[in-house]
Design an enzyme around this catalytic site. Sequence first.
Site, PDB file in Angstrom:
ATOM      1  CB  CYS A 176      34.239-106.671 -12.245  1.00 65.20           C
ATOM      2  SG  CYS A 176      32.538-106.095 -12.228  1.00 65.20           S
TER       3      CYS A 176
ATOM      4  CG  HIS B 149      34.325-106.606  -7.205  1.00 65.50           C
ATOM      5  ND1 HIS B 149      35.096-105.475  -7.235  1.00 65.50           N
ATOM      6  CD2 HIS B 149      33.534-106.536  -8.300  1.00 65.50           C
ATOM      7  CE1 HIS B 149      34.774-104.754  -8.294  1.00 65.50           C
ATOM      8  NE2 HIS B 149      33.823-105.367  -8.953  1.00 65.50           N
TER       9      HIS B 149
ATOM     10  CD  GLU C 117      37.997-106.751  -5.397  1.00 65.95           C
ATOM     11  OE1 GLU C 117      37.881-107.851  -5.973  1.00 65.95           O
ATOM     12  OE2 GLU C 117      37.302-105.763  -5.697  1.00 65.95           O
TER      13      GLU C 117
HETATM   14  N1  LIG Z   1      33.163-103.430 -10.944  1.00 66.87           N
HETATM   15  C1  LIG Z   1      33.357-103.372 -12.233  1.00 66.87           C
HETATM   16  O1  LIG Z   1      34.422-103.660 -12.751  1.00 66.87           O
HETATM   17  C2  LIG Z   1      32.226-102.838 -13.043  1.00 66.87           C
HETATM   18  C3  LIG Z   1      32.361-103.077 -14.521  1.00 66.87           C
HETATM   19  C4  LIG Z   1      31.376-102.248 -15.333  1.00 66.87           C
HETATM   20  N2  LIG Z   1      31.704-100.853 -15.240  1.00 66.87           N
HETATM   21  C5  LIG Z   1      29.972-102.518 -14.848  1.00 66.87           C
HETATM   22  O2  LIG Z   1      29.409-101.682 -14.205  1.00 66.87           O
HETATM   23  O3  LIG Z   1      29.426-103.567 -15.090  1.00 66.87           O
END
Ligand SMILES: NC(=O)CC[C@H](N)C(=O)O
Length: 700
Positions: A88, A181, A183
């Site tokens: 992410c 994600h 996880e």
């Molecule tokens: N879950 C994250 O790592 C989010 C990454 C970034 N802050 C976004 O909102 O896109």
Amino acid sequence: MTILLVDSYDSFTFNLRSLIETATGEKVITIHNDTLDPADLGKYTDYFSSIIVGPGPGHPNIPSDVGLIPDLFNGTISKNPIPILGICLGFQALCLSQGCEINRLDSIKHGQVYPVSHTNTDRLFHNIPQDYKCVRYHSLYVPELNDQLVKLAVTQEIGSNEEIIMSARHVDKPWYGVQYHPESICSEAGEQLIKNFASIARKFNEKRPIKDYNELVLSNITNKIKYDELLPNSPLKEPVYFNYQELETTKSPIEMCDLLNSLDKEFIFLNSASFPGDWSIIALPSKTSTYITHSTECSSEVVLEINGSTKKETLSGTIWEYLSKFMSDKLCENQQKFPFIGGLLGIFSYEEGQFIDTTNLPKITSDNIPDTKLVYVEDCILVDQTTNKIYLTSLNPSFNFTELKELILKTHILKTDNKSIQTKSIIKPDRESYAQQFRKCQEYLSSGDSYELCLTSDTKISIPSSYKPWDIYKTLTSKNPSPYSAFLKFSDCILISSSPERFMKWDDNFCELRPIKGTVKKTPTIDFEKASSILNTPKEIGENLMIVDLIRHDLYNFLDKVKVQKLMQVEEYSTVYQLVSVIQGLFCNEYKGIDVLSKSLPPGSMTGAPKKRSVEILQQLENRRRGFYSGICGYWSIDNKSDWSVIIRSIFHYVNDLENNDEEQVWRIGAGGAITVLSDLEGEWQELLTKLDSALQTFT
Ligand SMILES: NC(=O)CC[C@H](N)C(=O)O
Ligand SMILES: C=C(O[C@@H]1C=C(C(=O)O)C=C[C@H]1O)C(=O)O
């Protein structure tokens, strides 16, 4: 082999750590993105087989959001590139470093489950079904890749069919990334993805000399990066004096409290009379009981009160270390039969939790506000609600069981009707200020700073000083019955709660958390089925999923075995339907329940995620002490059994509240709810009013 995990103050990092450990069998060292000076990075990286850059709040081009992460991709830290997997924020940082743009999504996704399809051309997706489900938590995205990066997987936006890049790799360096994600509890194939990355890294490392991590341990870096501290609470497991007697009476727990109240006897009542609670505890402080008070306004001091005299002690560490020490010479073997055999009972405020800077918060009491308020109690009346058996218990060899028995059996009190409490004034939250705060929350959600914000407001009720707190308890709980009602009256503060939410229960072997997220008001036209279909929507599921993932992280901080026992089940309460999940952890190492508690406050369901950034944002928006609201109340028994509920749907009073006067006392109620990108202002405002009303209906 050792993997370095870089955390950006996210609330899912320890889920990732656990996934990496399970998938690879390698040791994982976790650091924050600002733990090391980027200039020193080169000294460390050769000791790691790979680096995994985790998710986090903010934007990859804001230095304070990403710390050392950009330096991992600028090619200067080591002669040989190190295999890196970005997740992410980590993925976005990789793409940014190669010159790609980072934009805001038109339709932001927080806790949303999406199908992903991969190109089947890369080892990162070996043995992963062509189409599988993943969880997205992002406001930002990479709209297009340049010739330095190769697209590996995409998802399609529902509605627009727009393709969003979900994975990419560098053309020639061992750098990979996924936008989703792996996880999350609702993502598929997470373990396989990490396994595949580890096998890619292993292959690459055949050409790359890796130094022995143990040599690094000898240098001082490991002191810097160790951030789980063990509290001094190892139980002595010595037999203690403990005695109990059964009592045959038809008096209910409430009637017994009525009686104690009419005789002006001190008592604390934790009434977990219905599912998932099963015991009522009436604790009986005595003249020699120790009261413990800690205030964040004077955080280096703890105040002890015994027999009317006050003693101040300077804290050498945190209040948690103090409490662990306080209990360590009392802890004893598990007395299976009872939930509580004596120990600490009381309250921790919201401000006693992590990440809150209380220095500039407006004062609400004339002296230091009690943030930790506990009493050590040795004598109790316990009622087993499943068998209806009543026990008198004591840790004190000279406790007079006969006297207490006679008091309960022989004293008759007149039945009183529940009083309605006449108010002098009520100051409710202001719709316009709430609307402004709501809009600011939306800005933070779309800038990527938060995935969910639990925005709350408070209501002040002024009533004549002549009302007795016990009458207020009876009125509140008759109007809003709940599984965790509580009556805690201390000399400087009173809490009356009708909470539906367990925060954490633990014993020597396991701990359980039961977050609630997702609320539907009960009306004559909304039955269980209708409520279930309203709660089975992306908005409610997303809200709940984010907190489940956050709580898994809080548990994985200390425990290896964490399970989601129930995922998003609808439960019925007297005024609302709620979506509830149950997460359990098993203690299998040196950590104990108090370690977990000390690092899990404030409750994630009252902050949102990621917790640190969300707490900071909420503090700026709300600019007030939440006080006991959003904190927890409950007990820690000396046989290391403990149960805490979240203080919501509750009323509380500070004796030194600046707004009290001679004739009137001010009582406070907090209410709010989780704001996500799928929230609408009117819906959230109505939800706040519904929750407020569950406690406010006590007053007329
Ligand atoms: N879950 C994250 O790592 C989010 C990454 C970034 N802050 C976004 O909102 O896109
Ligand atoms: C914030 C409150 O409740 C919290 C928020 C909920 C939600 O957003 O659905 C549900 C239960 C609590 O965790 C409150 O009652 O004031």
